[in-house]
Design a protein around this motif. Sequence first.
Motif, short mmCIF file in Angstrom:
data_model
loop_
_atom_site.label_atom_id
_atom_site.label_comp_id
_atom_site.label_asym_id
_atom_site.label_seq_id
_atom_site.Cartn_x
_atom_site.Cartn_y
_atom_site.Cartn_z
N ASP A 32 0.84 -1.20 0.00
CA ASP A 32 0.00 0.00 0.00
C ASP A 32 0.88 1.24 0.00
O ASP A 32 2.09 1.18 0.19
CB ASP A 32 -0.96 0.01 1.20
N LEU A 52 -3.52 2.05 -9.29
CA LEU A 52 -4.41 3.15 -8.99
C LEU A 52 -5.50 2.77 -7.98
O LEU A 52 -6.07 3.62 -7.33
CB LEU A 52 -5.04 3.71 -10.27
N GLY A 53 -5.78 1.48 -7.84
CA GLY A 53 -6.84 1.02 -6.94
C GLY A 53 -6.33 0.51 -5.61
O GLY A 53 -6.74 -0.54 -5.14
N PRO A 55 -5.78 0.24 -1.49
CA PRO A 55 -6.58 0.49 -0.29
C PRO A 55 -5.94 1.65 0.50
O PRO A 55 -4.76 1.93 0.34
CB PRO A 55 -6.47 -0.82 0.49
N SER A 58 -5.12 6.34 -1.95
CA SER A 58 -5.34 5.88 -3.33
C SER A 58 -4.06 5.99 -4.14
O SER A 58 -3.15 6.76 -3.82
CB SER A 58 -6.45 6.71 -3.99
N GLY A 59 -4.02 5.22 -5.22
CA GLY A 59 -2.88 5.30 -6.11
C GLY A 59 -2.74 6.69 -6.71
O GLY A 59 -1.62 7.19 -6.90
N SER A 60 -3.86 7.34 -6.99
CA SER A 60 -3.81 8.71 -7.54
C SER A 60 -3.18 9.68 -6.56
O SER A 60 -2.39 10.54 -6.94
CB SER A 60 -5.22 9.19 -7.89
N GLU A 61 -3.53 9.54 -5.29
CA GLU A 61 -2.92 10.40 -4.26
C GLU A 61 -1.42 10.18 -4.20
O GLU A 61 -0.65 11.15 -4.10
CB GLU A 61 -3.53 10.13 -2.88
N SER A 79 -3.69 -0.36 -13.75
CA SER A 79 -5.05 -0.47 -13.26
C SER A 79 -5.84 -1.48 -14.08
O SER A 79 -5.58 -1.67 -15.26
CB SER A 79 -5.75 0.88 -13.34
N LYS A 81 -9.10 -0.90 -14.00
CA LYS A 81 -10.33 -0.10 -14.11
C LYS A 81 -10.73 0.06 -15.58
O LYS A 81 -9.89 -0.01 -16.47
CB LYS A 81 -10.11 1.30 -13.50
N LYS A 85 -12.61 5.47 -16.65
CA LYS A 85 -12.02 5.91 -15.38
C LYS A 85 -10.53 6.20 -15.55
O LYS A 85 -10.01 7.13 -14.95
CB LYS A 85 -12.25 4.86 -14.30
N HIS A 89 -8.04 9.75 -14.80
CA HIS A 89 -6.75 9.80 -14.12
C HIS A 89 -5.70 10.46 -15.01
O HIS A 89 -4.88 11.25 -14.54
CB HIS A 89 -6.26 8.40 -13.73
#
Length: 118
Positions: A32, A52-53, A55, A58-61, A79, A81, A85, A89
């Motif tokens: 993580d 990116l997903g 827990p 987030s991966g974006s953060e 990802s 996703k 989506k 990103h």
Amino acid sequence: MDVHIVEDDAAVADALCVALADLNHSPRVYPDGETFLAQASLSACHCVIVDLGLPGMSGSELVNMLSEQAKPPKIIAISGKPRVKLLRHMRAVPGLTVLRKPLSIDMLSEAIEQARPI
């Protein structure tokens, strides 16, 4: 090259680790973003592969935090996703290399070679 893999799916992380080691990289795996930030020692010559997903953070953060460093590493987002989506990103972080799962060794190798700090 040192490659840091931030991936919560143990099977995906293990497959990436094996593939990168076969490509003569030195992979390190983190489950993580929080563990990665606490344990990783980065430089601009490293590469970070971020799911990116994730827990928690987030991966974006995590990507945004890494891109704000004075000398950011290469960053590759991965990802599973849907494409819509992922496009969001990509708009949020211009220049981000994004790969969709499942990944191939060729796709991964090319992305590492072409990725640039964002």
